[in-house]
Design an enzyme around this catalytic site. Structure first.
Site, PDB file in Angstrom:
ATOM      1  N   HIS A 136      41.321  49.988  58.533  1.00 45.02           N
ATOM      2  CA  HIS A 136      41.795  50.749  57.227  1.00 45.02           C
ATOM      3  C   HIS A 136      40.448  51.190  56.329  1.00 45.02           C
ATOM      4  O   HIS A 136      39.509  50.632  56.498  1.00 45.02           O
ATOM      5  CB  HIS A 136      42.249  49.467  55.431  1.00 45.02           C
ATOM      6  CG  HIS A 136      43.131  48.601  56.508  1.00 45.02           C
ATOM      7  ND1 HIS A 136      42.702  47.701  57.607  1.00 45.02           N
ATOM      8  CD2 HIS A 136      44.879  48.631  56.446  1.00 45.02           C
ATOM      9  CE1 HIS A 136      44.423  46.872  57.556  1.00 45.02           C
ATOM     10  NE2 HIS A 136      45.380  47.938  57.149  1.00 45.02           N
ATOM     11  N   MET A 171      47.212  49.865  50.776  1.00 44.15           N
ATOM     12  CA  MET A 171      45.803  50.878  51.076  1.00 44.15           C
ATOM     13  C   MET A 171      45.903  50.894  52.766  1.00 44.15           C
ATOM     14  O   MET A 171      45.086  50.970  53.343  1.00 44.15           O
ATOM     15  CB  MET A 171      45.064  49.353  51.476  1.00 44.15           C
ATOM     16  CG  MET A 171      44.838  48.280  49.848  1.00 44.15           C
ATOM     17  SD  MET A 171      44.283  47.181  49.857  1.00 44.15           S
ATOM     18  CE  MET A 171      44.369  46.071  48.661  1.00 44.15           C
ATOM     19  N   SER A 172      47.478  51.439  53.186  1.00 45.39           N
ATOM     20  CA  SER A 172      47.689  52.071  54.651  1.00 45.39           C
ATOM     21  C   SER A 172      48.230  52.841  54.752  1.00 45.39           C
ATOM     22  O   SER A 172      48.446  54.096  53.949  1.00 45.39           O
ATOM     23  CB  SER A 172      47.700  50.918  55.220  1.00 45.39           C
ATOM     24  OG  SER A 172      48.936  50.657  55.423  1.00 45.39           O
ATOM     25  N   ALA A 197      52.439  46.548  54.287  1.00 41.29           N
ATOM     26  CA  ALA A 197      53.122  45.042  53.527  1.00 41.29           C
ATOM     27  C   ALA A 197      51.936  46.305  51.902  1.00 41.29           C
ATOM     28  O   ALA A 197      50.898  46.468  52.142  1.00 41.29           O
ATOM     29  CB  ALA A 197      51.735  44.074  53.477  1.00 41.29           C
ATOM     30  N   TYR A 244      39.234  50.528  53.777  1.00 45.13           N
ATOM     31  CA  TYR A 244      37.854  49.463  53.135  1.00 45.13           C
ATOM     32  C   TYR A 244      37.340  48.530  53.953  1.00 45.13           C
ATOM     33  O   TYR A 244      36.410  47.524  53.342  1.00 45.13           O
ATOM     34  CB  TYR A 244      38.700  49.091  52.329  1.00 45.13           C
ATOM     35  CG  TYR A 244      40.139  47.816  52.941  1.00 45.13           C
ATOM     36  CD1 TYR A 244      40.251  46.459  53.083  1.00 45.13           C
ATOM     37  CD2 TYR A 244      41.352  48.072  52.791  1.00 45.13           C
ATOM     38  CE1 TYR A 244      40.224  45.692  54.216  1.00 45.13           C
ATOM     39  CE2 TYR A 244      41.904  47.416  53.435  1.00 45.13           C
ATOM     40  CZ  TYR A 244      41.971  46.202  54.290  1.00 45.13           C
ATOM     41  OH  TYR A 244      42.666  45.239  54.900  1.00 45.13           O
ATOM     42  N   GLU A 245      37.746  48.564  55.084  1.00 46.00           N
ATOM     43  CA  GLU A 245      37.194  48.255  56.463  1.00 46.00           C
ATOM     44  C   GLU A 245      35.398  48.534  56.660  1.00 46.00           C
ATOM     45  O   GLU A 245      34.488  48.521  57.616  1.00 46.00           O
ATOM     46  CB  GLU A 245      37.833  47.986  57.972  1.00 46.00           C
ATOM     47  CG  GLU A 245      38.685  47.263  57.558  1.00 46.00           C
ATOM     48  CD  GLU A 245      39.925  47.119  58.478  1.00 46.00           C
ATOM     49  OE1 GLU A 245      39.259  46.223  59.562  1.00 46.00           O
ATOM     50  OE2 GLU A 245      40.278  47.786  58.831  1.00 46.00           O
ATOM     51  N   ASN A 265      54.685  41.680  47.030  1.00 47.11           N
ATOM     52  CA  ASN A 265      54.393  41.116  46.117  1.00 47.11           C
ATOM     53  C   ASN A 265      54.735  41.660  45.105  1.00 47.11           C
ATOM     54  O   ASN A 265      54.804  43.245  45.148  1.00 47.11           O
ATOM     55  CB  ASN A 265      52.550  40.659  45.365  1.00 47.11           C
ATOM     56  CG  ASN A 265      52.208  42.047  46.258  1.00 47.11           C
ATOM     57  OD1 ASN A 265      51.697  41.979  47.189  1.00 47.11           O
ATOM     58  ND2 ASN A 265      51.598  42.789  45.022  1.00 47.11           N
ATOM     59  N   HIS A 288      45.977  40.819  61.574  1.00 43.48           N
ATOM     60  CA  HIS A 288      45.627  42.028  62.175  1.00 43.48           C
ATOM     61  C   HIS A 288      44.810  41.539  63.864  1.00 43.48           C
ATOM     62  O   HIS A 288      43.852  41.737  63.621  1.00 43.48           O
ATOM     63  CB  HIS A 288      45.110  43.062  62.191  1.00 43.48           C
ATOM     64  CG  HIS A 288      45.295  43.693  60.620  1.00 43.48           C
ATOM     65  ND1 HIS A 288      45.997  45.339  60.362  1.00 43.48           N
ATOM     66  CD2 HIS A 288      45.774  43.290  58.903  1.00 43.48           C
ATOM     67  CE1 HIS A 288      46.970  45.264  59.205  1.00 43.48           C
ATOM     68  NE2 HIS A 288      46.495  44.428  59.358  1.00 43.48           N
ATOM     69  N   SER A 299      49.903  44.732  57.805  1.00 43.22           N
ATOM     70  CA  SER A 299      49.588  42.835  58.008  1.00 43.22           C
ATOM     71  C   SER A 299      51.395  42.015  58.456  1.00 43.22           C
ATOM     72  O   SER A 299      51.736  41.790  57.585  1.00 43.22           O
ATOM     73  CB  SER A 299      49.041  43.106  56.456  1.00 43.22           C
ATOM     74  OG  SER A 299      48.544  43.241  56.034  1.00 43.22           O
ATOM     75  N   HIS A 352      45.889  38.175  49.170  1.00 45.89           N
ATOM     76  CA  HIS A 352      46.349  38.182  50.208  1.00 45.89           C
ATOM     77  C   HIS A 352      46.370  37.807  51.235  1.00 45.89           C
ATOM     78  O   HIS A 352      48.100  37.720  52.193  1.00 45.89           O
ATOM     79  CB  HIS A 352      45.340  38.723  51.274  1.00 45.89           C
ATOM     80  CG  HIS A 352      44.812  39.394  52.812  1.00 45.89           C
ATOM     81  ND1 HIS A 352      45.851  40.499  52.925  1.00 45.89           N
ATOM     82  CD2 HIS A 352      44.772  38.403  53.718  1.00 45.89           C
ATOM     83  CE1 HIS A 352      45.748  40.499  53.911  1.00 45.89           C
ATOM     84  NE2 HIS A 352      45.173  39.344  55.291  1.00 45.89           N
TER      85      HIS A 352
HETATM   86  N1  HPA Z   1      47.760  46.564  46.492  1.00 49.12           N
HETATM   87  C1  HPA Z   1      47.649  47.029  47.048  1.00 49.12           C
HETATM   88  N2  HPA Z   1      48.048  47.179  48.420  1.00 49.12           N
HETATM   89  C2  HPA Z   1      48.622  45.502  49.148  1.00 49.12           C
HETATM   90  C3  HPA Z   1      49.658  44.908  47.901  1.00 49.12           C
HETATM   91  C4  HPA Z   1      49.261  45.573  46.769  1.00 49.12           C
HETATM   92  O1  HPA Z   1      50.049  44.859  45.315  1.00 49.12           O
HETATM   93  N3  HPA Z   1      50.180  44.754  48.299  1.00 49.12           N
HETATM   94  C5  HPA Z   1      50.341  44.712  49.600  1.00 49.12           C
HETATM   95  N4  HPA Z   1      49.517  45.295  49.887  1.00 49.12           N
END
Ligand code: HPA
Length: 304
Positions: A90, A223-224, A120, A92-93, A247, A68, A37, A261
């Protein structure tokens, strides 16, 4: 019949996609790069580019996520032939884990021997700060452990063995190279190592989930990546991966922080240039080790 066996593209499907790409580009990549990302800018560093929108590549899924681009870019990075995914897929898509990982098998059939993945991630390790770059030394595949694993189904031995080893998923030599290059580039203060845990998403974690993952030994969550690493290792490519910490996962009920996001993309943009420099320099260095077996790389910094 195995459940999910019908969800995998066959060897012949993957070969057809690889042959289609090889017919359109003179580049014969040995390095495959997956941009996470907000980190797709790396593709711009490739010279003599030939690029394809995912929608034009046979069998390829489409990127649906903001940040993306959805392009497969062939070109030369520091003299080394590469293929770069500007955007990944991903769970989740709504894609099956087999579809998410399809590009790894296509990389293999294109001739790639080394895969570099970026993502990320949220920090679980309390010592990590936003903006840190974490070199993956291992992962926890929670979806995989509970059955959502990319290698479930009939195994095609042309890709790899039925029961692949994963205790050596991340190549030690490439981790050390990243640490060395990072030190030289002055990134020592924000370069970390750790364990990445993948979840299905798309919701960010609850406080209890983040605490659980930290107790399990994960330093970062995202998530990847893990699905792709598993398939890349299955077919014998060596792997390097890093997380940009965008984060801190919320670990405390009194915390005012809320993962989102937009924040992920803002931090990715701030650090993208350094992530790109790290990877470009690694690729340059890998080539020398590969071709000349020579560690003399003093002129690496010319076009960092
Ligand atoms: N959790 C899950 N996926 C992420 C996060 C997170 O805090 N930050 C960036 N991708």
């Amino acid at each position: 019949m195995f459940p999910q066996a019908d969800q995998s593209d066959t060897y012949e499907d993957c070969k057809a996609t690889a042959d289609w790409l090889l017919a359109q580009s003179a580049v014969r990549p040995s390095v495959g790069i997956v941009c996470g990302s907000g980190l797709g800018g790396l593709a711009a560093a490739l010279k003599d580019q030939v690029a394809f929108d995912y929608k034009d590549v046979p069998n390829f899924p489409q990127s649906t996520v903001h940040g993306h681009a959805g392009r497969l870019v062939f070109g030369t990075l520091r003299g080394r032939s590469c293929v770069c995914m500007q955007g990944r897929f991903h769970l989740y898509e709504g894609y099956s884990v087999q579809k998410v990982t399809l590009p790894m098998r296509i990389f293999k059939l294109l001739g790639v021997d080394t895969v570099i993945l970026t993502n990320a991630a949220g920090a679980l390790n309390q010592d990590f700060k936003v903006g840190d770059i974490m070199i993956l030394k291992d992962h926890i595949n929670l979806p995989g452990l509970s059955g959502n694993h990319p290698l479930v189904g009939l195994n095609d031995e042309r890709f790899g063995v039925r029961f692949p080893c994963m205790s050596d998923a991340y190549e030690r030599e490439l981790q050390q190279l990243a640490l060395d290059v990072g030190q030289e580039l002055g990134f020592g203060d924000f370069l970390k190592e750790g364990v990445y845990s993948v979840l299905g998403g798309p919701s960010f974690e609850t406080v209890a989930e983040s605490r659980m993952l930290a107790k399990l030994g994960a330093d970062a969550v995202g998530m990847s990546t893990v699905h792709e690493v598993t398939v890349a290792r299955h077919c014998g490519m060596r792997v390097f991966a890093l997380s940009l910490i965008t984060n801190r996962a919320v670990m405390d009920y009194d915390s005012p922080e809320k993962a989102n996001h937009e924040e992920v993309l803002v931090v990715a943009k701030q650090r993208a240039e350094q992530v790109e420099r790290l990877i470009c320099t690694m690729v340059a260095r890998m080539e020398r080790r590969h071709n000349n077996n020579d560690d003399d790389d003093h002129d690496d910094h010319h076009d960092d």
